[in-house]
Design an enzyme around this catalytic site. Structure first.
Site, PDB file in Angstrom:
ATOM      1  N   GLY A 103       0.842  -1.068   0.072  1.00  0.00           N
ATOM      2  CA  GLY A 103      -0.002  -0.114  -0.072  1.00  0.00           C
ATOM      3  C   GLY A 103       0.901   1.051   0.088  1.00  0.00           C
ATOM      4  O   GLY A 103       2.003   1.254  -0.475  1.00  0.00           O
ATOM      5  N   SER A 104       0.299   2.151   0.645  1.00  0.00           N
ATOM      6  CA  SER A 104       1.140   3.654   0.679  1.00  0.00           C
ATOM      7  C   SER A 104       2.559   3.580   1.103  1.00  0.00           C
ATOM      8  O   SER A 104       3.257   4.626   0.807  1.00  0.00           O
ATOM      9  CB  SER A 104       0.279   4.584   1.693  1.00  0.00           C
ATOM     10  OG  SER A 104      -0.953   4.677   0.738  1.00  0.00           O
ATOM     11  N   THR A 105       2.736   2.583   2.144  1.00  0.00           N
ATOM     12  CA  THR A 105       4.374   2.740   2.594  1.00  0.00           C
ATOM     13  C   THR A 105       5.075   2.412   1.431  1.00  0.00           C
ATOM     14  O   THR A 105       6.219   2.537   1.715  1.00  0.00           O
ATOM     15  CB  THR A 105       4.267   1.406   3.505  1.00  0.00           C
ATOM     16  OG1 THR A 105       4.035   0.146   2.859  1.00  0.00           O
ATOM     17  CG2 THR A 105       3.493   1.500   4.797  1.00  0.00           C
ATOM     18  N   PHE A 106       4.728   1.927   0.044  1.00  0.00           N
ATOM     19  CA  PHE A 106       5.495   1.901  -0.736  1.00  0.00           C
ATOM     20  C   PHE A 106       5.867   3.025  -1.628  1.00  0.00           C
ATOM     21  O   PHE A 106       6.782   3.011  -2.426  1.00  0.00           O
ATOM     22  CB  PHE A 106       4.751   0.769  -1.789  1.00  0.00           C
ATOM     23  CG  PHE A 106       5.571   0.387  -2.896  1.00  0.00           C
ATOM     24  CD1 PHE A 106       6.627  -0.595  -2.819  1.00  0.00           C
ATOM     25  CD2 PHE A 106       5.334   0.839  -4.384  1.00  0.00           C
ATOM     26  CE1 PHE A 106       7.193  -0.833  -4.053  1.00  0.00           C
ATOM     27  CE2 PHE A 106       6.092   0.271  -5.491  1.00  0.00           C
ATOM     28  CZ  PHE A 106       7.243  -0.600  -5.317  1.00  0.00           C
TER      29      PHE A 106
END
Lengths: 644, 381
Positions: A323-326
């Site tokens: 998700g957004s941690t990427f």
């Protein structure tokens, strides 16, 4: 009848002649016997001597003691506990049935074990009747020894995990050797055939089995014709297995396990400079001691069928869309690739049209003009769609590999999985299909085919924080000899871009519009920089939308989104990084960020963090939370026994 | 018929008889028995009271009996020979009817005060009866068929009964012992050649009968023969005993492993180590030196017996002496051949060494007859 003297002399002469013949024959036979003796006792003596030695000497193995496993401070995680058992020697028992009936009044016996004892052919071989007994039971048996002929209480060594469930997923457990284990190996170590010998089943216990097991000693014993041991002739002592010291902090591990106990979650804490893994928590967990004793099928089925998957190691075996941690990856790749400037903005109007469809931002109304810093802070999807589209997926994949994604980290626990970093090459190889440009957009926000384990995300974050290609390390020393640390090389990303990413993450946690602002650290010098992530397990269907289901919390648990959070601290001088996934926990900011902060704080303080580290308005709640957590007080390392 | 035919004054009488006892024989018999006491102590793990002590008591009893028998004039023994033979036969019949069964064989007769094995007794009474028979028979008739058939029947009657017990070893000993007395008495060579041919034929028949409905031997006896021919065929079953015996013997080497140091014996690899297989323990613990010494002593006993017989003008006395010596020879020759793997395992003890009451008493009593023949031999001039 009277005989004449002449006749008598004649008769007597005949007897004498015949007796001489007889004597000759007898002498010849005695000669033959003598020759035979000489043949056997002088000429062939050596071969008979060898046969006699083979007859009388048996070699017995002495099982080595398994290596002890310690945490980074020397607290025991896995030890060899005394195992009290009751053995029977039928030969000495006399009326075996009666003795067993008497024993049954003192100790609980399994019918299976009793049958085994009665079936054994050699009545002098001791057979275990009951294993893993309590000290009270064994004392009872010892007390009644005179009434129980042939029954002996014995002490053996069995693996014990004093910290129970905390280390089940890291250290694993041992179990008895099965026939399958023996069949698997070409030339199995003869040790494995010792009854009740234990070998590693999962985790470090099996991955480092070679070192932990040690080498068997031998003793030569003299046996009689029935096979009973008469005396010991010679003895070679065993070599104990290697003692291992892990990089894990038992207190932090316990805190992390306890903090995540109510969730189906995984969390990894890593030292950003050395790569030392300080905690690898996977919740819920299980008591490995149950497996050592041989788990009942009821207990096992309970663990197996639990929807929170307690047997599954979420930290390395669990692979999730990041998700957004990427988004740091996508952003850094784009900046490094020069497809967008550091301050250059992308306009977000809530979606991006591409290939005849709309790719939505999580914020339907749109974020407006977004540069890199704002895009990270507010987690704007459209910015990353745009820059990834300009860059192309292959360049993005290159950067991901630089951060350790899509590769199997060499950590000695079971079922470490490599995750997936998609690329055109990957798709051609694995799926045999051409890359669809729309997939680049999904990849850009950590959805689609991207998969990463919490361990990989923790390593990624550590590399972001330190700028170096740190490698995770789980074993600190073997038999007291430190496992050498290799100096990590610098990452192939310009330092000012890394600094930009770190600043953006600091904003996420501390900025007024940061998604993780609520889970910030206020302690001076300990400030945290992080990034939230929410990965969709499944879209909300049109039918559900029609029923009025629009929010995650309204879905059944197993279809809710995964919450993720990655962070490092302190921001100024990064020391530890963390990656946490809370399965089906909903958004990352609410599900994953708060426990991550708590765990990171514990790591920074080396104990339960003081309330001053928390924002004022949260202190009351945190106080209650800490009071409710059933933490094990930190243990002091045992003075290490010096090895002979 | 009696020594009265000779110069009576040269035959010792009264207390002077003691001076004429064959002391060499007594010393040699004591030496053999001492080997026995030593080995019985060893196989009992140093425990004298278990086997050695009862054996010593019997030896003392046996020596007293031997001297007592030896001092009785020989003509008395000649006169009771026929009765002794008949008593022996009756006892064998009683065994058949009321005997104790032990280990698959009916050999013992419980006479309340002693457990008697009549087949042991029979070996001696047969020799006595045959010696008396040939003493009575004129030389001219010795090889006449009708006078040959009578002793053959005398031998075969008890043999048949012993075989029925079944006791193959004793049966062989009876036939061979009786045959030797007949040979010494001067029966023509041709009879022995014919019998040898017949035995060869019988052996062939025994093998041929195997598996047929007229099978001549018991299954276990065939097994023993098979195992003898190839002991490795069944190393843990029937062949085990003989294999372990050979290992014990061979591993003794020149000087042996030392008293009570025999591993094969002490660790129970040896079967029946206090009875039939006692020689293997001796050979293991005292090596070739010990085993060969025992063989030499046996040989010397034979030598002194033959010497005594050759110098004895009395036909009964010399035949009796040769018969008793032959019995001793057959005992140790069969036993040693057996444990050294030269012949199949037949239950024959090592004379005076193996543990066993009847055998020792009977054998010493038999040597009493030899002593009597020696003491009362007619001296020329």
């Amino acid at each position: 009848m009277r005989r004449t003297p002449k006749e008598s002399d004649e008769a007597s002469g005949l007897v004498t002649r015949r007796s001489v013949v007889l004597g000759g024959i007898q002498l010849a036979f005695v000669g033959i016997l003598g020759m035979r003796m000489r043949q056997m006792q002088v000429i062939e003596a050596d071969s008979y001597r060898l046969l006699a030695e083979e007859n009388r000497i048996n070699v017995h193995l002495i099982p080595p003691s398994r290596g002890i496993i310690y945490d980074r401070y020397g607290v025991v995680i896995a030890e060899n506990a005394q195992n009290y058992r009751v053995v029977i020697q039928r030969e000495q028992a006399g009326d075996v049935e009666a003795v067993i009936a008497k024993l049954r009044r003192l100790v609980e016996l399994e019918d299976r074990d009793v049958e085994k004892a009665l079936e054994n052919r050699n009545s002098f071989v001791p057979i275990t009747l009951a294993d893993q007994l309590a000290w009270e039971d064994i004392a009872e048996v010892a007390l009644n020894a005179p009434a129980l002929p042939g029954i002996t209480p014995e002490v053996g060594l069995s693996r014990h995990y004093p910290l129970g469930a905390d280390f089940a997923h890291i250290v694993g457990y041992v179990g008895p050797v099965s026939q399958r284990d023996l069949d698997k190996q070409e030339d199995p170590d003869p040790l494995l055939k010792i009854p009740e010998f234990q070998i590693g089943r999962i985790g470090i216990e099996t991955k480092l089995e070679g070192g932990l097991r040690g080498r068997a000693g031998t003793k030569q014993v003299e046996v009689n014709a029935a096979g009973r041991v008469m005396r010991e002739l010679s003895r070679v002592e065993f070599t104990p297995g290697d003692d291992l010291q892990l990089t894990i902090d038992h207190g932090l591990q316990n805190y992390a396990q306890t903090r995540l106990a109510d969730e189906s979650a995984g969390s990894v804490v890593i030292d950003v400079e050395t790569g030392d893994l300080l905690a690898m928590a996977s919740a819920p967990s299980f008591d490995p001691n149950l497996f050592v004793k041989g788990i009942s099928s009821k207990n096992y089925n309970g663990l197996r069928d639990d929807i929170y998957k307690p047997l599954f190691n979420k930290t390395v075996q669990g692979q999730y869309p990041p998700g957004s941690t990427f988004k740091m990856m996508t952003g850094l790749a784009a900046l490094r690739g020069g497809v967008i400037g550091e301050k250059e903005t992308v306009f977000c109007r809530g979606f991006m049209p591409f290939g005849g469809r709309r790719f939505h931002c999580w914020k339907r109304g749109g974020h407006g003009s977004m540069d890199f810093n704002n895009a990270i802070t507010q987690s704007c999807d459209v910015y990353f769609y745009e820059v990834a589209n300009r860059l192309g997926v292959d360049k993005l994949a290159e950067l991901c590999h630089e951060f350790g994604l899509g590769q199997r980290h060499d950590v000695p626990v079971s079922a470490v999985r490599p995750g997936i970093v998609p690329s055109t090459k990957w798709k051609a190889q694995v799926r045999g299909e051409r890359w669809n440009p729309g997939e680049t957009l999904n990849t850009a926000i950590g959805q689609g085919d991207v998969l990463a384990s919490p361990l990989q995300l923790a390593v990624m974050t550590a590399r972001l924080a330190s700028g170096k290609a740190v490698v995770p390390r789980l074993v600190k020393s073997v038999n007291g000899a430190e496992v050498p640390l290799e100096a990590a090389r610098a990452l192939d990303v310009p330092a000012h871009l890394m600094e930009l990413a770190r600043k953006a993450m600091h904003n996420v946690s501390n900025g007024s519009r940061g998604t993780a602002r609520r889970a910030r650290i206020v302690a001076e010098g300990f400030e945290m920089a992080g990034k939230t992530g929410t990965s969709q397990v499944r879209n909300i269907t049109t039918a559900e939308r029609a029923r009025g289901v629009t929010r995650n919390e309204q879905l059944p648990w197993n279809r809710r989104d995964h919450g993720l959070f990655v962070a490092f601290a302190p921001y100024d001088k990064p020391k530890y990084a963390i990656a946490t996934i809370v399965e089906h926990g909903g958004g990352g900011s609410t599900a994953a960020a708060p426990p991550s902060r708590d765990i990171l704080l514990y790591a920074l303080y080396g104990d339960v963090p003081p309330l001053e580290a928390y924002p004022k308005e949260q202190r009351e709640r945190i106080k209650v939370q800490h009071e409710e957590m059933q933490l094990r007080p930190r243990l002091q390392p045992e003075p290490k026994a010096t090895r002979a | 018929m009696s020594y009265l035919e000779y110069q009576v004054q040269t035959v010792p009488t009264g207390i002077r008889k003691v001076l004429h006892v064959n002391w060499a024989l007594l010393v040699l018999l004591t030496a053999v028995s001492s080997f026995g006491f030593l080995m019985l102590t060893s196989v009992a793990g140093g425990d004298v009271s278990r086997w050695a002590e009862p054996q010593m008591k019997r030896f003392v009893l046996g020596v007293i009996a031997m001297l007592a028998i030896g001092l009785v004039p020989l003509y008395f023994w000649r006169s009771i020979s026929g009765i002794a033979y008949l008593v022996g036969l009756v006892l064998l019949i009683m065994v058949e009817l009321f005997g104790e069964v032990r280990g698959g064989a009916q050999r013992w007769l419980d006479l309340k005060f002693i457990l008697l094995q009549p087949s042991e007794l029979m070996k001696i009474t047969l020799v006595m009866a045959l010696a008396a028979y040939y003493d009575w028979l004129s030389m001219a008739r010795v090889s006449r068929p009708i006078w040959v058939i009578i002793p053959v029947i005398m031998i075969l009657l008890p043999t048949a009964m012993v075989l029925k017990q079944p006791d193959l070893g004793t049966a062989i000993l009876l036939v061979a012992g009786g045959g030797i007395v007949m040979f010494c008495a001067g029966v023509s060579w041709w009879y022995f050649i014919a019998v040898t041919a017949m035995v060869a034929g019988a052996v062939a028949a025994v093998f041929y009968s195997r598996g047929q409905d007229w099978q001549l031997l018991k299954g276990y006896q065939y097994d023993r023969i098979d195992t003898f021919l190839d002991p490795s065929r069944d190393p843990l079953g029937t062949g085990y005993n003989i294999t372990q015996a050979k290992i014990a013997l061979g591993s003794g080497g020149w000087t042996g492993k030392g008293f009570m140091q025999g591993t094969q014996s002490r660790l129970n690899f040896l079967p029946e180590k206090h009875t039939d297989f006692i020689f293997t323990t001796l050979a293991e613990e005292f090596g070739f030196v010990g085993a060969f010494s025992l063989l030499v002593i046996y040989g010397l006993i034979l030598f002194f017996c033959i010497l005594s017989a050759a110098n004895n003008k009395d036909r009964f006395g010399s035949l009796l002496t040769l018969g008793v010596a032959a019995t001793l020879f057959l005992f140790f020759a069969v036993n040693m051949s057996m444990v050294m793997g030269l012949i199949p395992v037949v239950g024959v003890p090592l004379p005076l060494v193996s543990y066993g009451g009847s055998a020792m008493l009977v054998l010493l009593a038999a040597f009493g007859l030899v002593q009597s023949a020696h003491i009362h031999r007619p001296r020329s001039r």
